[in-house]
Design a protein around this motif. Structure first.
Motif, PDB file in Angstrom:
ATOM      1  N   THR A   1       0.865  -1.310   0.026  1.00  0.00           N
ATOM      2  CA  THR A   1      -0.101   0.186   0.040  1.00  0.00           C
ATOM      3  C   THR A   1       0.706   1.162   0.086  1.00  0.00           C
ATOM      4  O   THR A   1       0.392   2.324  -0.461  1.00  0.00           O
ATOM      5  CB  THR A   1      -0.905   0.040   1.116  1.00  0.00           C
ATOM      6  OG1 THR A   1      -0.083  -0.207   2.363  1.00  0.00           O
ATOM      7  CG2 THR A   1      -2.025  -1.010   1.228  1.00  0.00           C
ATOM      8  N   ALA A   2       1.947   1.258   0.531  1.00  0.00           N
ATOM      9  CA  ALA A   2       2.756   2.472   0.637  1.00  0.00           C
ATOM     10  C   ALA A   2       3.251   2.952  -0.587  1.00  0.00           C
ATOM     11  O   ALA A   2       3.151   4.080  -0.831  1.00  0.00           O
ATOM     12  CB  ALA A   2       4.106   1.939   1.250  1.00  0.00           C
ATOM     13  N   ALA A   3       3.010   2.207  -1.809  1.00  0.00           N
ATOM     14  CA  ALA A   3       3.352   2.559  -3.263  1.00  0.00           C
ATOM     15  C   ALA A   3       2.190   2.933  -3.909  1.00  0.00           C
ATOM     16  O   ALA A   3       2.326   3.540  -4.919  1.00  0.00           O
ATOM     17  CB  ALA A   3       4.522   1.707  -3.741  1.00  0.00           C
ATOM     18  N   THR A   4       1.007   2.462  -3.342  1.00  0.00           N
ATOM     19  CA  THR A   4      -0.037   2.458  -4.199  1.00  0.00           C
ATOM     20  C   THR A   4      -1.185   3.133  -3.955  1.00  0.00           C
ATOM     21  O   THR A   4      -2.109   3.421  -4.516  1.00  0.00           O
ATOM     22  CB  THR A   4      -0.567   1.116  -4.615  1.00  0.00           C
ATOM     23  OG1 THR A   4      -0.850   0.506  -3.475  1.00  0.00           O
ATOM     24  CG2 THR A   4       0.485   0.194  -5.343  1.00  0.00           C
ATOM     25  N   ARG A   5      -1.280   3.589  -2.526  1.00  0.00           N
ATOM     26  CA  ARG A   5      -2.525   4.114  -2.084  1.00  0.00           C
ATOM     27  C   ARG A   5      -2.713   5.502  -2.117  1.00  0.00           C
ATOM     28  O   ARG A   5      -3.443   6.125  -1.251  1.00  0.00           O
ATOM     29  CB  ARG A   5      -2.822   3.618  -0.547  1.00  0.00           C
ATOM     30  CG  ARG A   5      -3.097   2.300  -0.549  1.00  0.00           C
ATOM     31  CD  ARG A   5      -3.200   1.686   1.089  1.00  0.00           C
ATOM     32  NE  ARG A   5      -4.423   2.215   1.397  1.00  0.00           N
ATOM     33  CZ  ARG A   5      -4.707   2.462   2.870  1.00  0.00           C
ATOM     34  NH1 ARG A   5      -3.612   2.430   3.600  1.00  0.00           N
ATOM     35  NH2 ARG A   5      -5.929   2.855   3.157  1.00  0.00           N
TER      36      ARG A   5
ATOM     37  N   PHE B   1      10.983   7.997 -10.385  1.00  0.00           N
ATOM     38  CA  PHE B   1      10.337   7.975  -9.351  1.00  0.00           C
ATOM     39  C   PHE B   1      10.424   9.426  -8.637  1.00  0.00           C
ATOM     40  O   PHE B   1      11.208  10.104  -8.920  1.00  0.00           O
ATOM     41  CB  PHE B   1      10.688   6.799  -8.324  1.00  0.00           C
ATOM     42  CG  PHE B   1      12.345   6.850  -8.273  1.00  0.00           C
ATOM     43  CD1 PHE B   1      13.025   7.478  -7.320  1.00  0.00           C
ATOM     44  CD2 PHE B   1      13.209   6.080  -9.067  1.00  0.00           C
ATOM     45  CE1 PHE B   1      14.435   7.537  -7.082  1.00  0.00           C
ATOM     46  CE2 PHE B   1      14.727   6.195  -9.011  1.00  0.00           C
ATOM     47  CZ  PHE B   1      15.173   6.795  -8.206  1.00  0.00           C
ATOM     48  N   LEU B   2       9.523   9.555  -7.643  1.00  0.00           N
ATOM     49  CA  LEU B   2       9.613  10.843  -7.019  1.00  0.00           C
ATOM     50  C   LEU B   2      10.658  10.839  -5.839  1.00  0.00           C
ATOM     51  O   LEU B   2      11.005   9.809  -5.499  1.00  0.00           O
ATOM     52  CB  LEU B   2       8.163  11.061  -6.370  1.00  0.00           C
ATOM     53  CG  LEU B   2       6.944  10.982  -7.352  1.00  0.00           C
ATOM     54  CD1 LEU B   2       5.635  11.599  -6.565  1.00  0.00           C
ATOM     55  CD2 LEU B   2       7.253  11.956  -8.406  1.00  0.00           C
ATOM     56  N   PRO B   3      10.997  12.208  -5.552  1.00  0.00           N
ATOM     57  CA  PRO B   3      11.980  12.384  -4.573  1.00  0.00           C
ATOM     58  C   PRO B   3      11.692  11.911  -3.307  1.00  0.00           C
ATOM     59  O   PRO B   3      10.392  11.851  -2.776  1.00  0.00           O
ATOM     60  CB  PRO B   3      12.300  13.963  -4.490  1.00  0.00           C
ATOM     61  CG  PRO B   3      11.069  14.611  -5.073  1.00  0.00           C
ATOM     62  CD  PRO B   3      10.614  13.401  -5.921  1.00  0.00           C
ATOM     63  N   PRO B   4      12.428  11.752  -2.069  1.00  0.00           N
ATOM     64  CA  PRO B   4      12.207  11.228  -0.743  1.00  0.00           C
ATOM     65  C   PRO B   4      11.933  12.800  -0.118  1.00  0.00           C
ATOM     66  O   PRO B   4      11.792  13.859  -0.680  1.00  0.00           O
ATOM     67  CB  PRO B   4      13.438  10.821  -0.137  1.00  0.00           C
ATOM     68  CG  PRO B   4      14.550  11.599  -0.891  1.00  0.00           C
ATOM     69  CD  PRO B   4      14.046  11.805  -2.368  1.00  0.00           C
TER      70      PRO B   4
ATOM     71  N   ARG C   1       3.421   5.593 -16.207  1.00  0.00           N
ATOM     72  CA  ARG C   1       3.252   5.333 -14.847  1.00  0.00           C
ATOM     73  C   ARG C   1       3.860   6.462 -14.270  1.00  0.00           C
ATOM     74  O   ARG C   1       3.267   6.927 -13.281  1.00  0.00           O
ATOM     75  CB  ARG C   1       3.999   4.124 -14.655  1.00  0.00           C
ATOM     76  CG  ARG C   1       3.771   3.829 -13.466  1.00  0.00           C
ATOM     77  CD  ARG C   1       4.113   2.377 -12.936  1.00  0.00           C
ATOM     78  NE  ARG C   1       3.888   1.929 -11.647  1.00  0.00           N
ATOM     79  CZ  ARG C   1       3.770   0.741 -11.029  1.00  0.00           C
ATOM     80  NH1 ARG C   1       4.063  -0.473 -11.943  1.00  0.00           N
ATOM     81  NH2 ARG C   1       3.692   0.381  -9.920  1.00  0.00           N
TER      82      ARG C   1
ATOM     83  N   LYS D   1       1.702   8.763 -11.509  1.00  0.00           N
ATOM     84  CA  LYS D   1       2.328   9.008 -10.006  1.00  0.00           C
ATOM     85  C   LYS D   1       2.239  10.356 -10.022  1.00  0.00           C
ATOM     86  O   LYS D   1       1.744  10.898  -8.822  1.00  0.00           O
ATOM     87  CB  LYS D   1       3.687   8.590 -10.286  1.00  0.00           C
ATOM     88  CG  LYS D   1       4.144   8.564  -8.983  1.00  0.00           C
ATOM     89  CD  LYS D   1       5.629   7.741  -8.840  1.00  0.00           C
ATOM     90  CE  LYS D   1       5.358   6.100  -8.536  1.00  0.00           C
ATOM     91  NZ  LYS D   1       5.063   6.043  -7.146  1.00  0.00           N
TER      92      LYS D   1
END
Lengths: 110, 330
Positions: free
Chosen positions: B2-6, B200-203, B250, B254
């Motif tokens: 879920t951390a990556a998809t919610r 991917f997105l930054p932290p 994708r 995102k």
């Protein structure tokens, strides 16, 4: 169905609550709380999850936590080290049972 | 999982056709939001697309082969505009601004015209012996150096910016520290900017800043003032890379899913005007990259008396989702 594992299915995870929404809500609330920053950072928790994902060999989890680790700022060297931790524990768990093997063998042997 | 998809989807993110995310304008309209200028207090100057590196995430596709570079006449027009308009911050960027023959002229003139002068550097161009005079000038004018430093991992950094760039960057940061940059009480501010090395997105910025501070100090004795992590903008060379690697769809999803209306208040286009190497004005460097002029019409810097007015509309396109993703891009 052509394969058992379809990457698109990962996005459908939340629909798992269709037949038991109350339980799903409890699970997802718990899941969210587990991965929130606490004594460990979100980055550290994602690295643990990545290692566990490889231990249980879940393709969905490996996909999700590879992405999560990168987004939390981990790099491939750190992620690879995390896998080696899981591998060492997994291999060690087999090897340490050798003590049992020895105990039994010693008992049976002259 | 879920951390990556919610993430909560933006208003019109349609499950019917996820391949076509809603336009940025329609997402704003669905939420009753508009994007207009606030007080414009920052002048950003893109002196050209010439760069000694050809980074894979570059939204401008800058590189050694690019010929677009601000000439002296345009540089003088920009200085005159800065004098007329009066800005709190002036931000010199590129390409590699070090490679522009008018870089020293711009730093010398513009440092007199605003309380804060920022100079963006890829570090490798600045660390060259050929730039010693420019570096001395930046020190004497107390210019803020904003340095690209994407990763603590040499493999990641070199994959984004070119072979050997990580070690060159460490050398450059060490030299800047030796000059006083990044050191408390020196008055010489050194800020690091990090873009993700991939689709991917930054932290989270605060956590990443703490880690960069700890690792850079611990391993190389390097110090800095601030750290900023920014998402990559799907334009230019990065857009081509996304498409080539089949990550584009994708990545856009995102960005759309991470739309945060609160981030809209602080987006840089509300307080910044960007002038291109040829003197034409844009609402930001990303609109510059895709040729989307300020407020939708082409205006030259020599034709403007002051900063763009508060309330003026801002030109948008789908790359604007980058600046509203998560905590935003300021």
């Amino acid at each position: 169905m052509e394969t058992y594992y379809d990457p698109q299915d990962l996005d459908k995870f939340e629909t798992i609550g269709r037949e038991a929404p109350g339980l799903a809500k409890k699970f997802f609330d718990y899941y969210g709380a587990v991965f929130a920053a606490g004594e460990l950072s979100e980055r550290e928790k994602a690295l643990i999850a990545l290692a566990v994902a490889h231990t249980i060999q879940c393709p969905y989890c490996i996909d999700a936590y590879t992405r999560a680790c990168l987004e939390k700022g981990s790099n491939p060297a750190e992620m690879t080290e995390a896998l080696h931790v899981a591998t060492a524990i997994r291999g060690g768990a087999s090897l340490v049972h050798g003590v049992q093997m020895r105990n039994i063998a010693d008992k049976l042997s002259m | 999982m879920t951390a990556a998809t919610r993430g909560r989807p933006a208003a019109s993110t349609n499950k019917k056709n996820p391949a076509n995310p809603p336009s940025f304008q329609s997402t704003l309209a669905d939420r009753g939001l508009t994007l207009v200028r606030n007080t414009t207090d920052t002048l950003q100057i893109n002196v050209g697309l010439k760069c000694n590196q050809a980074c894979r995430h570059c939204h401008l596709s800058a590189g050694p082969q690019r010929a677009e570079n601000m000439d002296r006449r345009t540089a003088e027009a920009v200085v005159a505009y800065a004098r007329r308009a009066g800005f709190q911050t002036i931000d010199i960027t590129g390409g590699a601004p070090e490679l522009n023959p008018n870089a020293e002229f711009l730093v010398a003139e513009l440092s007199e015209l605003a309380p804060r002068l920022m100079f963006r550097s890829n570090l490798s161009a600045l660390n060259s012996r050929k730039r010693s005079r420019l570096l001395d000038l930046l020190v004497s004018r107390r210019a803020v150096i904003v340095a690209s430093f994407p990763s603590l991992n040499p493999g990641q950094a070199d994959a984004q910016r070119g072979s050997g760039i990580f070690s060159t960057s460490i050398d450059a940061l060490t030299r800047l520290n030796a000059l006083g940059y990044g050191r408390q009480g020196s008055g010489l501010e050194l800020n690091l900017v990090s873009n993700p090395v991939g689709a991917f997105l930054p932290p989270a910025q605060s956590e990443a800043e703490a880690r960069f501070r700890r690792v850079l100090k611990g391993r190389w004795g390097i110090v800095f003032n601030r750290y900023y992590s920014f998402a990559n903008v799907p334009l230019g060379r990065f857009r081509n890379w996304l498409k080539h690697t089949e990550n584009f769809q994708r990545y856009m999803q995102k960005l759309v899913s991470a739309f945060n209306s609160c981030a809209l208040d602080g987006v840089m286009c509300r307080s910044l005007v960007s002038v291109a190497w040829d003197g034409y004005l844009f609402d930001c460097d990303f609109n510059l990259a895709c040729g989307l002029p300020m407020s939708g019409r082409k205006v030259h810097v020599s034709d403007l008396d002051g900063p763009p007015a508060a309330g003026a509309p801002i030109a948008t396109a789908d790359h604007c989702y980058t600046c509203t993703a998560g905590s935003g891009f300021t």
